[in-house]
Design a protein around this motif. Structure first.
Motif, PDB file in Angstrom:
ATOM      1  N   THR A 142     -11.698   1.704 -11.578  1.00  0.00           N
ATOM      2  CA  THR A 142     -11.221   0.417 -11.086  1.00  0.00           C
ATOM      3  C   THR A 142     -10.762   0.571  -9.644  1.00  0.00           C
ATOM      4  OG1 THR A 142      -8.932   0.745 -11.825  1.00  0.00           O
ATOM      5  CG2 THR A 142     -10.452  -0.285 -13.374  1.00  0.00           C
ATOM      6  N   VAL A 143     -10.971  -0.473  -8.873  1.00  0.00           N
ATOM      7  CA  VAL A 143     -10.449  -0.556  -7.511  1.00  0.00           C
ATOM      8  C   VAL A 143      -9.595  -1.815  -7.456  1.00  0.00           C
ATOM      9  CG1 VAL A 143     -10.991  -0.782  -5.066  1.00  0.00           C
ATOM     10  CG2 VAL A 143     -12.425   0.648  -6.533  1.00  0.00           C
ATOM     11  N   ASP A 144      -8.320  -1.636  -7.234  1.00  0.00           N
ATOM     12  CA  ASP A 144      -7.395  -2.758  -7.273  1.00  0.00           C
ATOM     13  C   ASP A 144      -6.269  -2.511  -6.284  1.00  0.00           C
ATOM     14  OD1 ASP A 144      -6.512  -5.276  -8.550  1.00  0.00           O
ATOM     15  OD2 ASP A 144      -4.817  -4.081  -9.230  1.00  0.00           O
ATOM     16  N   ARG A 145      -5.983  -3.514  -5.469  1.00  0.00           N
ATOM     17  CA  ARG A 145      -4.909  -3.434  -4.482  1.00  0.00           C
ATOM     18  C   ARG A 145      -5.073  -2.226  -3.542  1.00  0.00           C
ATOM     19  NH1 ARG A 145      -2.641  -5.403  -9.231  1.00  0.00           N
ATOM     20  NH2 ARG A 145      -1.487  -7.361  -8.989  1.00  0.00           N
ATOM     21  N   GLY A 146      -6.326  -1.972  -3.172  1.00  0.00           N
ATOM     22  CA  GLY A 146      -6.608  -0.905  -2.239  1.00  0.00           C
ATOM     23  C   GLY A 146      -6.479   0.490  -2.813  1.00  0.00           C
ATOM     24  N   GLU A 147      -6.482   0.614  -4.141  1.00  0.00           N
ATOM     25  CA  GLU A 147      -6.316   1.918  -4.781  1.00  0.00           C
ATOM     26  C   GLU A 147      -7.420   2.112  -5.812  1.00  0.00           C
ATOM     27  OE1 GLU A 147      -2.417   4.351  -6.125  1.00  0.00           O
ATOM     28  OE2 GLU A 147      -2.748   2.499  -7.222  1.00  0.00           O
ATOM     29  N   ILE A 148      -7.981   3.325  -5.866  1.00  0.00           N
ATOM     30  CA  ILE A 148      -9.031   3.627  -6.822  1.00  0.00           C
ATOM     31  C   ILE A 148      -8.443   4.442  -7.967  1.00  0.00           C
ATOM     32  CG2 ILE A 148      -9.802   5.742  -5.641  1.00  0.00           C
ATOM     33  CD1 ILE A 148     -12.710   4.849  -6.460  1.00  0.00           C
ATOM     34  N   THR A 149      -8.796   4.050  -9.192  1.00  0.00           N
ATOM     35  CA  THR A 149      -8.272   4.690 -10.396  1.00  0.00           C
ATOM     36  C   THR A 149      -9.428   5.131 -11.275  1.00  0.00           C
ATOM     37  OG1 THR A 149      -6.284   3.302 -10.357  1.00  0.00           O
ATOM     38  CG2 THR A 149      -6.807   4.401 -12.435  1.00  0.00           C
ATOM     39  N   PHE A 150      -9.326   6.356 -11.793  1.00  0.00           N
ATOM     40  CA  PHE A 150     -10.315   6.902 -12.714  1.00  0.00           C
ATOM     41  C   PHE A 150      -9.651   7.085 -14.065  1.00  0.00           C
ATOM     42  CE2 PHE A 150     -11.553   8.086  -8.476  1.00  0.00           C
ATOM     43  CZ  PHE A 150     -12.924   7.893  -8.457  1.00  0.00           C
ATOM     44  N   TYR A 151     -10.161   6.386 -15.077  1.00  0.00           N
ATOM     45  CA  TYR A 151      -9.663   6.548 -16.442  1.00  0.00           C
ATOM     46  C   TYR A 151     -10.384   7.731 -17.072  1.00  0.00           C
ATOM     47  CZ  TYR A 151      -7.354   2.031 -16.040  1.00  0.00           C
ATOM     48  OH  TYR A 151      -6.540   0.998 -15.650  1.00  0.00           O
ATOM     49  N   VAL A 152      -9.630   8.756 -17.407  1.00  0.00           N
ATOM     50  CA  VAL A 152     -10.184  10.046 -17.822  1.00  0.00           C
ATOM     51  C   VAL A 152      -9.864  10.300 -19.288  1.00  0.00           C
ATOM     52  CG1 VAL A 152     -10.135  12.536 -17.394  1.00  0.00           C
ATOM     53  CG2 VAL A 152      -9.930  10.931 -15.478  1.00  0.00           C
ATOM     54  N   ARG A 153     -10.829  10.837 -20.018  1.00  0.00           N
ATOM     55  CA  ARG A 153     -10.574  11.252 -21.401  1.00  0.00           C
ATOM     56  C   ARG A 153      -9.654  12.478 -21.379  1.00  0.00           C
ATOM     57  NH1 ARG A 153     -13.484   8.535 -25.038  1.00  0.00           N
ATOM     58  NH2 ARG A 153     -15.406   7.499 -24.341  1.00  0.00           N
ATOM     59  N   ARG A 154      -8.692  12.483 -22.264  1.00  0.00           N
ATOM     60  CA  ARG A 154      -7.670  13.533 -22.227  1.00  0.00           C
ATOM     61  C   ARG A 154      -8.250  14.918 -22.502  1.00  0.00           C
ATOM     62  NH1 ARG A 154      -4.240  12.373 -27.827  1.00  0.00           N
ATOM     63  NH2 ARG A 154      -6.007  12.493 -29.276  1.00  0.00           N
ATOM     64  N   ASP A 155      -9.323  14.996 -23.289  1.00  0.00           N
ATOM     65  CA  ASP A 155      -9.889  16.306 -23.631  1.00  0.00           C
ATOM     66  C   ASP A 155     -10.382  17.057 -22.398  1.00  0.00           C
ATOM     67  OD1 ASP A 155      -9.354  15.634 -26.229  1.00  0.00           O
ATOM     68  OD2 ASP A 155     -11.419  15.072 -26.714  1.00  0.00           O
ATOM     69  N   HIS A 156     -10.694  16.338 -21.326  1.00  0.00           N
ATOM     70  CA  HIS A 156     -11.255  16.965 -20.132  1.00  0.00           C
ATOM     71  C   HIS A 156     -10.332  16.842 -18.927  1.00  0.00           C
ATOM     72  CE1 HIS A 156     -14.899  17.291 -22.470  1.00  0.00           C
ATOM     73  NE2 HIS A 156     -14.942  15.982 -22.636  1.00  0.00           N
ATOM     74  N   LEU A 157      -9.068  16.474 -19.155  1.00  0.00           N
ATOM     75  CA  LEU A 157      -8.162  16.232 -18.034  1.00  0.00           C
ATOM     76  C   LEU A 157      -7.961  17.473 -17.181  1.00  0.00           C
ATOM     77  CD1 LEU A 157      -6.144  14.472 -16.495  1.00  0.00           C
ATOM     78  CD2 LEU A 157      -4.402  15.161 -18.169  1.00  0.00           C
ATOM     79  N   LEU A 158      -7.748  18.625 -17.807  1.00  0.00           N
ATOM     80  CA  LEU A 158      -7.502  19.840 -17.033  1.00  0.00           C
ATOM     81  C   LEU A 158      -8.711  20.230 -16.190  1.00  0.00           C
ATOM     82  CD1 LEU A 158      -5.415  22.177 -19.367  1.00  0.00           C
ATOM     83  CD2 LEU A 158      -4.683  21.012 -17.295  1.00  0.00           C
ATOM     84  N   GLU A 159      -9.910  20.120 -16.775  1.00  0.00           N
ATOM     85  CA  GLU A 159     -11.105  20.455 -16.007  1.00  0.00           C
ATOM     86  C   GLU A 159     -11.285  19.500 -14.836  1.00  0.00           C
ATOM     87  OE1 GLU A 159     -10.896  20.134 -19.247  1.00  0.00           O
ATOM     88  OE2 GLU A 159     -12.095  21.623 -20.323  1.00  0.00           O
TER      89      GLU A 159
END
Length: 237
Positions: free
Chosen positions: A87-104
């Motif tokens: 998502t790109v909202d209010r000038g900021e980009i956000t990546f929704y990540v699956r928790r199983d791969h968060l560390l990688e």
């Protein structure tokens, strides 16, 4: 070109299936129903706001970064659904990540020469309330001091399974911030070196910033409290 393929050939997240949900409708400033709200905001009505999934072009440096990011994830052999949504909202980009791969994902963002997000500047919890599926979110603000960029990672969690890997092995600055998110929201950071309360007493019942936590009527639990001598205090190192 396929819908989920960028100009660089890196596979972007597919948008099939259930997407992470954030935002909910609000009634009243403090959620009070009926009488008792003396704030003057009892009639407030705010609709739910959920930023839509972004489509390319994202704009600015986001496109170049996204190409490098997804290409790096592919090189690491991570599955295509590691990033659920962008998502790109209010000038900021956000990546929704699956928790199983968060560390990688975090290691890739930190170590890849084209990314270089060396600093985790913030870890925070969010509770969108009982009406929202995957109501708990663990949010990470990452900063690239090399390229002077900032992004957000968001991991959505079920209230009955609020576990997410600790990012302390990758970003040691997340230590106390993850403790606070656990204390206030009950998000369990698996692998944290000392996941104990940081604001509330050790034996406190509940997590005060959850939306279903009572606003009042909590018994005072500090009476009779005693500070132990230094040689008997708990160590965190």
């Amino acid at each position: 070109m396929a819908d989920n393929e960028s100009q660089s050939g890196a596979v972007e997240p597919t948008r099939q299936g259930s997407a992470p949900v954030s935002g909910r409708a609000r009634q009243g400033m403090f959620g009070v129903r009926g009488t008792g709200d003396t704030s003057g905001y009892g009639g407030l009505r705010l609709p739910a706001y959920v930023p839509p999934a972004a489509e390319r072009p994202y704009g600015g440096w986001f496109d170049e970064f996204a190409d490098n990011f997804f290409a790096a994830l592919n090189e690491q052999g991570l599955p295509a659904d590691t990033v659920q949504q962008v998502t790109v909202d209010r000038g900021e980009i956000t990546f929704y990540v699956r928790r199983d791969h968060l560390l990688e994902v975090c290691r890739t963002l930190r170590d890849d020469p084209a990314l270089r997000f060396e600093l985790c500047s913030s870890v925070s919890g969010v509770d969108y309330g009982p009406e929202v599926p995957q109501r708990l979110h663990s949010v990470y603000h990452l900063t690239s001091m090399t390229y002077r960029r900032r992004i957000r990672l968001d991991v959505a969690l079920e209230i009955d399974d609020p576990h997410v890997p600790s990012v302390v092995p990758v970003y040691p600055t997340a230590d106390f911030q993850e403790r606070e998110a656990w204390d206030m929201f009950g998000i369990v950071y698996d692998g944290h070196p000392a996941l104990t309360r940081i604001l509330m007493p050790d034996d406190w019942d509940g997590h005060p910033q959850r939306k279903d936590y009572p606003l009042g009527g909590i018994p005072v639990e500090y009476k009779g409290a005693e500070i132990p001598p230094p040689d008997q205090r708990r160590a965190y190192s």
